[in-house]
Design a protein around this motif. Structure first.
Motif, mmCIF file in Angstrom:
data_model
loop_
_atom_site.group_PDB
_atom_site.id
_atom_site.type_symbol
_atom_site.label_atom_id
_atom_site.label_comp_id
_atom_site.label_asym_id
_atom_site.label_seq_id
_atom_site.Cartn_x
_atom_site.Cartn_y
_atom_site.Cartn_z
ATOM 1 N N ALA A 166 0.825 -1.215 0.000
ATOM 2 C CA ALA A 166 0.000 0.000 0.000
ATOM 3 C C ALA A 166 0.859 1.265 0.000
ATOM 4 O O ALA A 166 0.495 2.272 -0.603
ATOM 5 N N ASP A 167 2.024 1.221 0.656
ATOM 6 C CA ASP A 167 2.868 2.419 0.730
ATOM 7 C C ASP A 167 3.745 2.571 -0.505
ATOM 8 O O ASP A 167 4.401 3.601 -0.661
ATOM 9 N N LYS A 207 7.662 -7.003 7.531
ATOM 10 C CA LYS A 207 8.091 -7.962 8.552
ATOM 11 C C LYS A 207 7.084 -8.103 9.688
ATOM 12 O O LYS A 207 7.063 -9.116 10.366
ATOM 13 N N SER A 208 6.260 -7.069 9.879
ATOM 14 C CA SER A 208 5.331 -7.092 11.007
ATOM 15 C C SER A 208 4.315 -8.232 10.865
ATOM 16 O O SER A 208 3.930 -8.605 9.763
ATOM 17 N N ARG A 253 1.165 -8.218 12.071
ATOM 18 C CA ARG A 253 -0.237 -7.808 11.942
ATOM 19 C C ARG A 253 -0.430 -7.063 10.625
ATOM 20 O O ARG A 253 0.074 -5.963 10.436
ATOM 21 N N GLY A 282 -2.913 -5.685 7.404
ATOM 22 C CA GLY A 282 -4.233 -5.259 6.924
ATOM 23 C C GLY A 282 -4.299 -5.471 5.425
ATOM 24 O O GLY A 282 -3.305 -5.272 4.724
ATOM 25 N N VAL A 283 -5.467 -5.884 4.945
ATOM 26 C CA VAL A 283 -5.627 -6.173 3.515
ATOM 27 C C VAL A 283 -6.892 -5.506 2.996
ATOM 28 O O VAL A 283 -7.936 -5.552 3.653
ATOM 29 N N ILE A 296 -1.753 -4.444 0.711
ATOM 30 C CA ILE A 296 -1.477 -4.836 2.097
ATOM 31 C C ILE A 296 -0.547 -3.851 2.804
ATOM 32 O O ILE A 296 0.250 -3.170 2.167
ATOM 33 N N SER A 297 -0.716 -3.800 4.113
ATOM 34 C CA SER A 297 0.125 -2.937 4.946
ATOM 35 C C SER A 297 0.151 -3.505 6.363
ATOM 36 O O SER A 297 -0.683 -4.336 6.710
ATOM 37 N N SER A 298 1.099 -3.035 7.164
ATOM 38 C CA SER A 298 1.196 -3.560 8.526
ATOM 39 C C SER A 298 0.598 -2.567 9.523
ATOM 40 O O SER A 298 0.437 -1.389 9.219
ATOM 41 N N ALA A 299 0.299 -3.069 10.720
ATOM 42 C CA ALA A 299 -0.170 -2.190 11.793
ATOM 43 C C ALA A 299 1.038 -1.464 12.387
ATOM 44 O O ALA A 299 2.180 -1.845 12.137
ATOM 45 N N ASP A 300 0.779 -0.421 13.164
ATOM 46 C CA ASP A 300 1.859 0.241 13.900
ATOM 47 C C ASP A 300 1.721 -0.089 15.369
ATOM 48 O O ASP A 300 0.644 0.073 15.949
ATOM 49 N N MET A 301 2.805 -0.555 15.947
ATOM 50 C CA MET A 301 2.811 -0.889 17.373
ATOM 51 C C MET A 301 3.852 -0.015 18.061
ATOM 52 O O MET A 301 5.031 -0.062 17.699
ATOM 53 N N LEU A 302 3.403 0.807 18.984
ATOM 54 C CA LEU A 302 4.299 1.783 19.612
ATOM 55 C C LEU A 302 4.198 1.716 21.132
ATOM 56 O O LEU A 302 3.120 1.491 21.674
#
Lengths: 103, 256
Positions: A31-32, A62-63, A65, A67-68, A96-102
């Motif tokens: 997606a990016d 690599k993450s 989680r 999203g599609v 597709i893209s990954s979630a952000d975990m902070l």
């Protein structure tokens, strides 16, 4: 062949309509970075989650989680096969893209 | 190593984000949207969209990955998701990025600006590019008109560039920006059979504008049904209400 206001029409071949073919190629786009696309050859009975994990890995995400979206809609993958997703969303192209975990 | 880039952040947006951060004891996260003006070495922030959280506490947040994919799809030509700003309500003074933060930037972004803000408004910012991470300073200022966003309508697409973007630059770069949107839309094209003919159907959309946002940027929401349109707006912008729908311009105005 007729053509009007940006809508192109092609003559349909006389063939038996197949619900979902036995072998399917799915296209996954980062997606990016929409220029990064991978294709995965699969079957309708394969689990979509498994296919998405392989696609994410090939795209360098690599993450864990992910999203599609397909056809512009977010897709819920859990427990669904490739065939289920194709019937529901009528597309072989996904972003597709990954979630952000902070912390 | 020296980084030849200036990071511009509109003062009003910074204040709005900080007042949102101060209202909560939990961490907050925002996607930063803006324009990367390569020829002028400027990275310009225009908007911030709060995470749709799947997990949120005083020390940890997790965004909904579907929101992020939807956000990438909805960006007008020219604009990009430039990075993330998040808060550390448990810190005062210059905050430090945690190991979880660093792992996230490393794994989820090829390039990006990452800002962390403490409870008293101090910040720390990093910019990652080509696997090198730089400490950077933000220029938090009231934008002169030159840097403010300008929206052009090119065919069915919106293109957003800074006001100071010259006509020549538009001629050079707009095909590239538009092609990125077309690339995304290709995957959404459907075929409809009419008798024995296949017709190409382009995806349906509305441009959604947040009335209270600083620059009222249009985000394009693609949808299949009214229900999915509302669901996608909620997923992208959290709790918003539809204020007005302009069918002729395919425009929806939303408010909190």
């Amino acid at each position: 062949m007729s053509e009007k206001r940006g809508e192109k029409a092609v003559l349909r071949e006389k063939e038996k309509y197949v619900d979902v073919p036995d072998v399917i190629v799915l296209y996954f786009q980062r997606a990016d970075n929409p220029k990064r696309i991978v294709s995965i050859k699969t079957t309708p009975n394969d689990l979509m989650e498994r296919v998405v994990t392989i696609a994410a890995h090939k795209l360098g995400i690599k993450s864990g989680r992910i999203g599609v979206t397909g056809g512009g809609e977010p897709i819920s993958l859990i427990g669904k096969t490739v065939g289920d997703i194709l019937r529901e969303y009528n597309t072989v192209s996904f972003q597709i893209s990954s979630a952000d975990m902070l912390g | 190593m020296y980084l030849d880039k200036i990071f511009l952040f509109p003062r009003k947006l910074w204040r709005d984000i900080f007042s949102e951060i101060k209202r909560s004891s939990r961490e907050k996260g925002f996607y930063l949207i803006g324009f990367n003006w390569v020829s002028k070495s400027r990275i310009i922030i225009y908007d911030a969209i709060e995470f749709n959280y799947t997990n949120a506490s005083e020390t940890y947040i997790e965004s909904n990955p579907n929101q992020k994919v939807l956000l990438y799809l909805s960006l007008p030509a020219g604009l990009n998701l430039l990075g993330i700003l998040h808060s550390h309500p448990f810190e005062k003074g210059t905050p430090r990025f945690s190991s979880i933060d660093m792992k996230n930037f490393e794994e989820s972004y090829e390039e990006g600006l990452f800002i962390v803000v403490s409870a008293d408004g101090a910040y720390n910012a990093l910019f990652k590019t080509f696997d090198t991470i730089y400490n950077v300073e933000l220029k938090i200022v009231d934008f002169e008109q030159y840097y403010e966003p300008k929206c052009y309508r090119l065919g069915r697409w919106n293109l957003i560039v800074p006001n100071g973007f010259s006509k020549r630059e538009l001629e050079f770069y707009s095909p590239f920006y538009i092609s990125e949107i077309m690339n995304k839309e290709i995957g959404m094209i459907r075929i409809e059979w009419i008798n024995d003919y296949a017709k190409i159907i382009l995806p349906k959309f509305y441009d959604v504008v947040r009335e209270e946002s600083l620059y009222k940027l249009p985000y394009r929401i693609y949808y299949k049904s009214d229900e999915s349109l509302r669901k996608n707006i909620k997923l992208l912008f959290n709790e918003y209400k539809i204020k007005d729908i302009d069918e002729s311009r395919r425009l929806i105005k939303i408010v909190r």
